[in-house]
Each structure stands twice: as C-alpha cells, then as structure tokens.
Write a protein that holds these residues in place. Structure first.
Motif, mmCIF file in Angstrom:
data_model
loop_
_atom_site.group_PDB
_atom_site.id
_atom_site.type_symbol
_atom_site.label_atom_id
_atom_site.label_comp_id
_atom_site.label_asym_id
_atom_site.label_seq_id
_atom_site.Cartn_x
_atom_site.Cartn_y
_atom_site.Cartn_z
ATOM 1 N N ILE A 258 -6.658 -9.192 43.596
ATOM 2 C CA ILE A 258 -5.208 -9.403 43.663
ATOM 3 C C ILE A 258 -4.575 -8.488 44.705
ATOM 4 O O ILE A 258 -3.759 -8.929 45.529
ATOM 5 N N ILE A 259 -4.945 -7.219 44.692
ATOM 6 C CA ILE A 259 -4.391 -6.263 45.659
ATOM 7 C C ILE A 259 -4.768 -6.641 47.083
ATOM 8 O O ILE A 259 -3.933 -6.588 48.002
ATOM 9 N N ARG A 260 -6.011 -7.056 47.284
ATOM 10 C CA ARG A 260 -6.443 -7.456 48.626
ATOM 11 C C ARG A 260 -5.637 -8.669 49.107
ATOM 12 O O ARG A 260 -5.253 -8.750 50.283
ATOM 13 N N GLY A 261 -5.362 -9.605 48.209
ATOM 14 C CA GLY A 261 -4.568 -10.776 48.592
ATOM 15 C C GLY A 261 -3.146 -10.397 48.974
ATOM 16 O O GLY A 261 -2.589 -10.926 49.953
ATOM 17 N N ILE A 262 -2.547 -9.482 48.219
ATOM 18 C CA ILE A 262 -1.190 -9.029 48.545
ATOM 19 C C ILE A 262 -1.159 -8.363 49.919
ATOM 20 O O ILE A 262 -0.263 -8.615 50.740
ATOM 21 N N LEU A 263 -2.157 -7.528 50.190
ATOM 22 C CA LEU A 263 -2.225 -6.836 51.486
ATOM 23 C C LEU A 263 -2.430 -7.826 52.635
ATOM 24 O O LEU A 263 -1.832 -7.674 53.705
ATOM 25 N N ASN A 264 -3.229 -8.846 52.419
ATOM 26 C CA ASN A 264 -3.434 -9.866 53.462
ATOM 27 C C ASN A 264 -2.121 -10.585 53.771
ATOM 28 O O ASN A 264 -1.806 -10.859 54.938
ATOM 29 N N GLY A 265 -1.355 -10.884 52.735
ATOM 30 C CA GLY A 265 -0.066 -11.526 52.949
ATOM 31 C C GLY A 265 0.903 -10.626 53.701
ATOM 32 O O GLY A 265 1.622 -11.079 54.594
ATOM 33 N N VAL B 189 -4.785 -16.571 42.640
ATOM 34 C CA VAL B 189 -4.545 -16.045 43.995
ATOM 35 C C VAL B 189 -3.087 -15.632 44.126
ATOM 36 O O VAL B 189 -2.182 -16.424 43.828
ATOM 37 N N PRO B 190 -2.807 -14.394 44.565
ATOM 38 C CA PRO B 190 -1.421 -13.942 44.719
ATOM 39 C C PRO B 190 -0.789 -14.478 45.999
ATOM 40 O O PRO B 190 -1.417 -14.517 47.051
ATOM 41 N N LYS B 191 0.484 -14.885 45.896
ATOM 42 C CA LYS B 191 1.233 -15.367 47.059
ATOM 43 C C LYS B 191 2.600 -14.680 47.077
ATOM 44 O O LYS B 191 3.299 -14.664 46.057
ATOM 45 N N LEU B 192 2.987 -14.140 48.207
ATOM 46 C CA LEU B 192 4.276 -13.465 48.338
ATOM 47 C C LEU B 192 5.410 -14.480 48.269
ATOM 48 O O LEU B 192 5.341 -15.550 48.893
ATOM 49 N N ILE B 193 6.465 -14.150 47.509
ATOM 50 C CA ILE B 193 7.648 -15.005 47.413
ATOM 51 C C ILE B 193 8.899 -14.127 47.509
ATOM 52 O O ILE B 193 8.807 -12.907 47.610
ATOM 53 N N ASN B 194 10.058 -14.776 47.489
ATOM 54 C CA ASN B 194 11.367 -14.098 47.450
ATOM 55 C C ASN B 194 11.571 -13.161 48.637
ATOM 56 O O ASN B 194 11.523 -11.937 48.510
#
Length: 330
Positions: free
Chosen positions: A225-232, A257-262
């Motif tokens: 999850i943290i790696r996905g946030i950092l990639n975004g 999979v985490p996705k950045l929003i807002n």
C-alpha cells in the motif's frame, strides 16, 4: 362599532417554522444554519392597522401592512450580502428537496441531469459529493461526482479566478494520464459554470474504510500500500502538483490497490507561481497527516510535505489505529 380581533398568526406559524427548520437541518446538516421566521402580510386595504413593521426592520417575525412593504423588505434583505447564508446551488438543492417532501414528483437523480443518485457523501458546505450512475443503467459502474460551490460572498472576478484554478488543477491531474495509483478524474459540464469533478469509484471505499474493516494489516500488504501511494505521488510531482492532504480519507482502495483522490487542496506550480484550488481564506483542517510547514502562516510547499503524510499512514498501518497527534511545529 364592533371591532374584530384575530389571533396572532405568528403563534401558529412559529410551530411551522420549527418543523421547517428541523427538516432543513436534517436534510442538509453541512449547510449554514438558518434562522427561519414567520412573516405576516395584511392584504385587507380597508383595515385599520397599528404597529406594523417597517420594511427595513431587522426584528424577528415582522408584520407588514401590505404586499408592497413585503416587496421592499425582500429587496432590502436580498441587497444585504451580510445576511446571505446559502449560494444559488444550495438554494436550488433545498427547493428540490422541499418539493419532494411536499409530494411533487421528482426524478431520483436530483443533482445532475442524466444521472441517478446512489448515495450522498457530502460532508462539507463548500462542495456537494455524491455517488451516481447513468440514468436507467443499473449495471453501470458507479461514479463519484464532486460539485465545488462558489463562495456566495465572492464577486464575479473572484469566482472566475476560483473556477479557472480548479479547472487548471483538474487538467494537471489529467495530464498524468492513466496511472495505477491515481484515480481517473474528468470534468462534467454545468449550465451555471460550476466546477464539477467526476471520477471512478470502488465499493471497497477509502483507505480509512479499509483499515476500519480489516483491523490489523500484515506487513507485506502494508508495504504494498505504501509503495503504491509513493508511486502515485511521484507521478503527480513530475507534473508539478503537490497533493497537500495525503491521508487515509484521500486514498481510494481498488482491489487492494491504493489510488490518490481529492486533489482540491493540491498546489499546482505554474510559471513559478503556486496556487491552490481552495481559496486562501479557507485554512487546512488540522490533521495528524498534515505536514507542520503547511499550516499558516508558513506558505512553503514542497514535495516533502506529501511524504510526511505517507510516513504517518505507514506508522498507523504498522501500529493499527495508534493515537496520532497533530504536529504544527517543526
């Protein structure tokens, strides 16, 4: 000569005002509080009236001698911007709800033409947030729509500037293109020119929901999850966009999979000048995930501010809902 006296109509109207106020506050808990009062207008031109209210009165429950006085009172109140509590979009939303409760037919999708309302997620007075699907397509993917409401006290120039900044920010996110860790965002047209952001949605909800439902999360999934946030974040930083509000509520989970929003609080660097979608008069809400340098009067905004939030999320995932303190000092 016999004199006829009627009971004070304000007495019965007072109860109606209480019912209307209760209904308004239950349907629109995030809107500004309103003072709902009784106004009585006497229409008998042959009546002898004593003690009527002046049209410029600021006292509650006025009584006017004729309709002309009511018209003057309305113009007086309407022209006093200090008395405004709702903007045009909010007034329309209240009117539609009241029509619905009065028995008049109204389509299920009251927010946007062509869409059915699935769920109202609104939790602030500056924007409407809802889940919708295209009208009549029950199997269609649910979308999230956010309507950014104009400041009712702002003049036309300020409103135009706000809308331009909002559109520029949306375009910056669109410029990133398809990315596995950024939720897809696009614009919807509106007849009044309001800024409307549409995006995909997931039944898993936000990371905050994910944490609440799953409890303790194992280390491997936490790292993923943290790696996905950092990639975004690295993707939006390449487009000179700084999110400013990285927290579990601003991360959508889609199949784990985490996705950045807002991105409405984000900063966009353009021509060496950073600007934010939200007007400067609106201060960031204190949160353990917000970097100290982002609180006023500090105005420096760098990529590191986003990484601060990621670090706090990592800590929260590792320790499972630990007690987090707000940090305002470096």
């Amino acid at each position: 000569m016999r004199r006829l006296y009627r009971k004070d109509p304000h007495i019965s109207n007072k109860y109606k005002c209480q019912v209307l106020k209760s209904l308004y506050e239950s349907l629109f808990p995030t809107y500004s509080k309103l003072w709902i009062e009784s106004i009585v207008v006497l229409t008998n031109q042959n009546a002898n009236i004593a003690g009527e209210s002046h049209y410029k009165t600021d006292k509650s429950n006025p009584t006017f001698a004729d309709i002309e006085s009511l018209e003057k009172h309305y113009k007086y109140r309407y022209g006093n911007k200090e008395l405004w509590r709702l903007n045009v979009a909010q007034v329309k939303a209240v009117a539609k709800k009241l029509k619905l409760h009065s028995g008049e037919e109204e389509s299920k999708g009251t927010i946007l033409p062509g869409f059915d309302l699935v769920e109202d997620l609104t939790d602030s007075s500056d924007k409407i947030e809802v889940l919708v699907r295209p009208h009549g397509l029950q199997l269609q993917t649910i979308q999230r729509v956010r309507i950014f409401l104009d400041n009712p006290k702002a003049d036309k120039e300020e409103i135009d500037q706000f809308r331009l900044k909002a559109y520029n920010s949306l375009k910056a996110i669109e410029a990133v293109g398809d990315h596995p860790n950024i939720n897809k965002v696009w614009q919807l047209p509106h007849e009044d020119g309001l800024v409307i952001e549409a995006s995909d949605w997931s039944q898993e909800g936000k990371l905050s929901d994910f944490i609440h439902e799953n409890g303790k999360i194992d280390l491997d999934l936490t790292v993923k999850i943290i790696r996905g946030i950092l990639n975004g974040l690295m993707a939006i930083h390449k487009e000179l966009v700084i999110h400013r509000a990285i927290c579990p509520e601003n991360i959508l989970m889609v199949k784990g999979v985490p996705k950045l929003i807002n991105f409405d609080l984000s900063y966009v660097h353009e021509d060496n000048r950073p600007f934010t979608v939200i007007p400067e008069s609106i201060i960031l809400k204190p949160s353990p995930y917000i970097a100290p340098e982002l609180y006023p009067p500090k105005k420096d905004v760098f990529e590191a501010s986003d990484f601060f939030g990621v670090g706090v999320i990592f800590l929260n995932l590792l320790l499972t809902n630990c007690h987090l303190k707000i940090q305002k000092n470096l």
